[in-house]
Design an enzyme around this catalytic site. Structure first.
Site, PDB file in Angstrom:
ATOM      1  N   ILE A   1      52.420  37.823  39.581  1.00 24.52           N
ATOM      2  CA  ILE A   1      53.014  37.008  40.644  1.00 24.52           C
ATOM      3  C   ILE A   1      53.267  35.586  40.143  1.00 24.52           C
ATOM      4  O   ILE A   1      54.304  34.992  40.457  1.00 24.52           O
ATOM      5  CB  ILE A   1      52.084  37.027  41.883  1.00 24.52           C
ATOM      6  CG1 ILE A   1      52.016  38.447  42.475  1.00 24.52           C
ATOM      7  CG2 ILE A   1      52.562  36.042  42.940  1.00 24.52           C
ATOM      8  CD1 ILE A   1      50.998  38.635  43.595  1.00 24.52           C
TER       9      ILE A   1
ATOM     10  N   ASN B   1      48.041  29.755  42.270  1.00 27.70           N
ATOM     11  CA  ASN B   1      48.217  31.209  42.240  1.00 27.70           C
ATOM     12  C   ASN B   1      47.099  31.933  41.484  1.00 27.70           C
ATOM     13  O   ASN B   1      46.809  33.088  41.794  1.00 27.70           O
ATOM     14  CB  ASN B   1      49.581  31.538  41.615  1.00 27.70           C
ATOM     15  CG  ASN B   1      49.657  32.974  41.156  1.00 27.70           C
ATOM     16  OD1 ASN B   1      49.832  33.882  41.968  1.00 27.70           O
ATOM     17  ND2 ASN B   1      49.489  33.210  39.862  1.00 27.70           N
TER      18      ASN B   1
ATOM     19  N   GLY C   1      44.105  33.824  40.239  1.00 27.55           N
ATOM     20  CA  GLY C   1      43.086  34.507  41.039  1.00 27.55           C
ATOM     21  C   GLY C   1      42.489  35.651  40.250  1.00 27.55           C
ATOM     22  O   GLY C   1      43.089  36.141  39.291  1.00 27.55           O
TER      23      GLY C   1
ATOM     24  N   LYS D   1      32.571  44.886  43.591  1.00 22.27           N
ATOM     25  CA  LYS D   1      31.313  45.659  43.653  1.00 22.27           C
ATOM     26  C   LYS D   1      30.870  45.592  45.111  1.00 22.27           C
ATOM     27  O   LYS D   1      31.070  44.559  45.761  1.00 22.27           O
ATOM     28  CB  LYS D   1      30.189  45.007  42.812  1.00 22.27           C
ATOM     29  CG  LYS D   1      30.245  45.283  41.330  1.00 22.27           C
ATOM     30  CD  LYS D   1      29.559  46.597  40.976  1.00 22.27           C
ATOM     31  CE  LYS D   1      29.661  46.829  39.462  1.00 22.27           C
ATOM     32  NZ  LYS D   1      29.720  48.230  39.120  1.00 22.27           N
TER      33      LYS D   1
ATOM     34  N   LEU E   1      28.260  44.857  47.963  1.00 19.96           N
ATOM     35  CA  LEU E   1      27.427  43.649  47.983  1.00 19.96           C
ATOM     36  C   LEU E   1      26.065  43.860  47.315  1.00 19.96           C
ATOM     37  O   LEU E   1      25.622  43.023  46.524  1.00 19.96           O
ATOM     38  CB  LEU E   1      27.265  43.184  49.438  1.00 19.96           C
ATOM     39  CG  LEU E   1      26.568  41.858  49.679  1.00 19.96           C
ATOM     40  CD1 LEU E   1      27.211  40.724  48.894  1.00 19.96           C
ATOM     41  CD2 LEU E   1      26.575  41.529  51.169  1.00 19.96           C
TER      42      LEU E   1
ATOM     43  N   TYR F   1      35.647  38.368  47.034  1.00 22.71           N
ATOM     44  CA  TYR F   1      37.092  38.050  47.064  1.00 22.71           C
ATOM     45  C   TYR F   1      37.544  37.758  48.503  1.00 22.71           C
ATOM     46  O   TYR F   1      38.271  36.789  48.752  1.00 22.71           O
ATOM     47  CB  TYR F   1      37.836  39.249  46.478  1.00 22.71           C
ATOM     48  CG  TYR F   1      39.329  39.092  46.280  1.00 22.71           C
ATOM     49  CD1 TYR F   1      39.850  38.259  45.303  1.00 22.71           C
ATOM     50  CD2 TYR F   1      40.218  39.832  47.058  1.00 22.71           C
ATOM     51  CE1 TYR F   1      41.227  38.164  45.104  1.00 22.71           C
ATOM     52  CE2 TYR F   1      41.587  39.746  46.868  1.00 22.71           C
ATOM     53  CZ  TYR F   1      42.094  38.906  45.887  1.00 22.71           C
ATOM     54  OH  TYR F   1      43.455  38.820  45.701  1.00 22.71           O
TER      55      TYR F   1
HETATM   56  P1  NAI Z   1      47.102  38.865  37.799  1.00 23.34           P
HETATM   57  O1  NAI Z   1      45.690  39.235  37.461  1.00 23.34           O
HETATM   58  O2  NAI Z   1      48.209  39.709  37.260  1.00 23.34           O
HETATM   59  O3  NAI Z   1      47.368  37.342  37.400  1.00 23.34           O
HETATM   60  C1  NAI Z   1      46.436  36.323  37.658  1.00 23.34           C
HETATM   61  C2  NAI Z   1      46.599  35.222  36.625  1.00 23.34           C
HETATM   62  O4  NAI Z   1      45.621  34.212  36.876  1.00 23.34           O
HETATM   63  C3  NAI Z   1      46.361  35.750  35.207  1.00 23.34           C
HETATM   64  O5  NAI Z   1      47.413  35.326  34.367  1.00 23.34           O
HETATM   65  C4  NAI Z   1      45.051  35.122  34.817  1.00 23.34           C
HETATM   66  O6  NAI Z   1      44.904  34.880  33.431  1.00 23.34           O
HETATM   67  C5  NAI Z   1      45.072  33.822  35.622  1.00 23.34           C
HETATM   68  N1  NAI Z   1      43.729  33.279  35.770  1.00 23.34           N
HETATM   69  C6  NAI Z   1      42.608  33.965  36.125  1.00 23.34           C
HETATM   70  N2  NAI Z   1      41.552  33.157  36.073  1.00 23.34           N
HETATM   71  C7  NAI Z   1      41.974  31.937  35.656  1.00 23.34           C
HETATM   72  C8  NAI Z   1      41.342  30.717  35.400  1.00 23.34           C
HETATM   73  N3  NAI Z   1      40.024  30.550  35.530  1.00 23.34           N
HETATM   74  N4  NAI Z   1      42.088  29.668  34.994  1.00 23.34           N
HETATM   75  C9  NAI Z   1      43.433  29.809  34.830  1.00 23.34           C
HETATM   76  N5  NAI Z   1      44.098  30.958  35.070  1.00 23.34           N
HETATM   77  C10 NAI Z   1      43.372  32.023  35.479  1.00 23.34           C
HETATM   78  O7  NAI Z   1      47.150  38.799  39.388  1.00 23.34           O
HETATM   79  P2  NAI Z   1      48.384  38.876  40.401  1.00 23.34           P
HETATM   80  O8  NAI Z   1      48.387  40.213  40.988  1.00 23.34           O
HETATM   81  O9  NAI Z   1      49.605  38.332  39.795  1.00 23.34           O
HETATM   82  O10 NAI Z   1      47.833  37.891  41.540  1.00 23.34           O
HETATM   83  C11 NAI Z   1      48.224  36.535  41.675  1.00 23.34           C
HETATM   84  C12 NAI Z   1      47.550  35.955  42.910  1.00 23.34           C
HETATM   85  O11 NAI Z   1      47.884  36.736  44.046  1.00 23.34           O
HETATM   86  C13 NAI Z   1      46.021  35.953  42.839  1.00 23.34           C
HETATM   87  O12 NAI Z   1      45.533  34.799  43.464  1.00 23.34           O
HETATM   88  C14 NAI Z   1      45.640  37.186  43.610  1.00 23.34           C
HETATM   89  O13 NAI Z   1      44.335  37.088  44.125  1.00 23.34           O
HETATM   90  C15 NAI Z   1      46.703  37.166  44.700  1.00 23.34           C
HETATM   91  N6  NAI Z   1      46.933  38.458  45.338  1.00 23.34           N
HETATM   92  C16 NAI Z   1      47.500  39.516  44.659  1.00 23.34           C
HETATM   93  C17 NAI Z   1      47.741  40.705  45.308  1.00 23.34           C
HETATM   94  C18 NAI Z   1      48.406  41.870  44.636  1.00 23.34           C
HETATM   95  O14 NAI Z   1      48.640  42.881  45.313  1.00 23.34           O
HETATM   96  N7  NAI Z   1      48.739  41.813  43.370  1.00 23.34           N
HETATM   97  C19 NAI Z   1      47.372  40.885  46.706  1.00 23.34           C
HETATM   98  C20 NAI Z   1      46.801  39.734  47.316  1.00 23.34           C
HETATM   99  C21 NAI Z   1      46.603  38.568  46.649  1.00 23.34           C
END
Ligand code: NAI
Length: 468
Positions: free
Chosen positions: A241, A310, A312, A317, A319, A375
């Site tokens: 995303i 963005n 995340g 797990k 609880l 989460y």
């Molecule tokens: P993803 O796992 O593909 O990408 C997340 C990115 O955040 C990765 O590039 C990762 O390296 C980066 N990241 C993680 N920890 C970090 C840190 N400590 N410092 C800097 N960068 C860090 O996840 P996705 O699916 O693209 O999700 C993006 C956002 O959307 C997240 O916040 C996720 O929780 C949220 N989300 C996604 C959903 C989905 O269906 N894919 C549903 C609901 C929310």
């Protein structure tokens, strides 16, 4: 990850097999192909309950579009529809022919009592079957703050139930229904939201309510590059995303700083190089991260206009089985880090006037998810953070959240197959969203013309059956 079932039922044989077996037959959603394509085309029907406050503005916005505009005539409850301006031709209800409407737009701001809700029925009952595939239902109502008397508040709140139920009826056509609730007198702020909700940019935004307040600024923007001259920071931009957000904001004219963990630098650089942007390798949970980000933004661009939190992670797990570092890390990345970054940027005056902050929550934060106490806690906290900050921010800075539902990324590809399949189908559109669907909603929040939108949480979830 590709949705094979959606591909299969998009063929004539697959579609008919799905119908015979009573399986969902999702309609492929139409998304934006070119930035200069009109936000709406085809026949659009506009109507208004008596006492309507936004009909002239709606008539002006739609009158200037590529659509062929009609206003409803016939029932007494809809006599104000004619105020849509001279670009809208009268159309007697029930519709004179089997015309297919690409959108049905209704101004319900004049409704003051439950009895007056009859106008909603009078407009939609004879026309809803004529809504085209991938069509749009858009209702404009009044925000609670503008309804002092209980019957008034009840009638306006009732619109939320109406829109959400309509969304469930029309989802099988790939069509969506959404509600804009404006504060009295905020009709000048409607344009960016009307354009968004009627366009293919909102393909996966369904059953949502957005509140629009008055704002000092609603500048005219270049529709093809509304973010030109703006600088945006996108965290977690190396993939999924975040990469789509970076690409979409750059497409709309912004200079992008993409940020990700040092281990993802190669992928991050591929994304930012292709956009003429800058890459910043940084773990947002590091103590020094806020200062590092602030220094980088100041040195390269003198500050930021847009911050998209963005990045995340999930660490699932139940609880009782959850190790403490799963809890701590999930709260730190998804919630605490964004507060610390914003605090530093604001303290150092690096978020410019009319800036935009966008946070990513999740349906998990609204409904709670099995195995995701950490989460869900973090993502619900994001909503509280946005609502509180919206009351505090000054200088035209807005803050909003997007709560994605099931989006096709590496995060959801890692789910067990049965859970993944259920996540995809359990929404009105019977399919998962694409990263660009989240990105388009963020671009709408970030538009200079969206100054009236703050403190909102909009779901990009195809009207998921889970949660509100
Ligand atoms: P993803 O796992 O593909 O990408 C997340 C990115 O955040 C990765 O590039 C990762 O390296 C980066 N990241 C993680 N920890 C970090 C840190 N400590 N410092 C800097 N960068 C860090 O996840 P996705 O699916 O693209 O999700 C993006 C956002 O959307 C997240 O916040 C996720 O929780 C949220 N989300 C996604 C959903 C989905 O269906 N894919 C549903 C609901 C929310």
């Amino acid at each position: 990850m590709s949705d094979l079932y959606l591909k299969l039922v998009s063929t004539p044989v697959g579609k008919s097999a799905a119908q015979t077996l009573g399986l969902p037959a999702p309609v492929p959603l139409r998304r934006l192909k070119r930035t200069d394509e009109p936000f709406i085309e085809g026949d659009v029907l506009i109507g208004a309950a008596n006492g309507a406050k936004a009909i002239a503005t709606l008539g002006r916005i739609l009158g200037a579009s590529a659509a062929s505009l009609h206003h409803a005539t016939g029932p007494q409850t809809l006599s104000d529809s004619a105020s849509a301006g001279n670009k809208a031709r009268a159309l007697t209800l029930p519709p004179e022919n089997d015309r297919r409407f690409s959108a049905l737009v209704f101004d319900a701001t004049g409704i003051r009592t439950p009895d007056e809700l009859r106008a909603v029925y009078d407009f939609f009952h004879p026309t809803i079957r004529n809504l085209a595939g991938n069509g749009r239902v858009l209702v404009i109502g009044l925000d609670q703050a503008s309804c002092r008397k209980a019957p008034h508040a009840a009638a306006q709140q009732a619109l939320e139930g109406f829109v959400r139920a309509v969304g469930k009826e029309i989802g099988k056509k790939g069509a969506t229904a959404n509600l804009i609730r404006m504060v009295n007198g905020a009709d000048e702020q409607l344009e960016s939201s009307v354009r968004f909700f009627l366009s293919p940019r909102s393909a996966y935004v369904d059953g949502q309510v957005v509140r629009i307040a008055k704002s000092a600024s609603a500048p005219a923007t270049n529709p093809v590059a509304p973010l030109s001259g703006k600088v945006a920071l996108v965290t977690g931009a190396s993939r999924g995303i975040g990469a789509a957000i970076a690409q979409t904001l750059a497409r709309d004219g912004a200079k992008v700083i993409g940020l990700d963990i040092p281990a993802a630098l190669d992928d991050l650089q591929t994304v930012t190089d292709s956009l003429g942007g800058k890459a910043l390798a940084c773990d947002i949970t590091d103590e020094n991260a806020p200062a590092q980000i602030a220094d980088f933004a100041e040195e390269h661009f003198g500050g930021l206009d847009i911050v998209v939190h963005n990045a995340g992670i999930t660490r699932d797990k139940t609880l009782g089985n959850m190790p403490e570092h799963f809890w701590d890390m999930t709260i730190a990345v998804n919630l605490s880090a964004e507060e610390h970054i914003d605090e530093t940027l604001l303290e150092r005056g690096l978020l410019k006037e009319n800036g935009r902050i966008v946070c990513i929550s999740s349906i998990s934060g609204i409904a709670g998810n099995f195995g995701q106490t950490n989460y869900s806690t973090a993502k619900a906290g994001v909503i509280g953070y946005v609502e509180s900050m919206a009351r505090q921010l000054k200088n035209g800075v807005t803050i909003n959240a997007i709560a994605p539902g099931f989006i096709e990324t590496q995060m959801t590809a890692a789910m067990p197959m049965t859970i993944r399949e259920a996540g995809r189908r359990m929404n009105s559109l019977s399919q998962g969203g694409q990263p660009v669907d989240v990105a388009e909603a963020i671009a709408w929040y970030c538009s200079p013309a969206s100054g009236g939108i703050t403190g909102n949480v909009v779901r990009v979830c195809g009207q998921s059956l889970i949660g509100r």
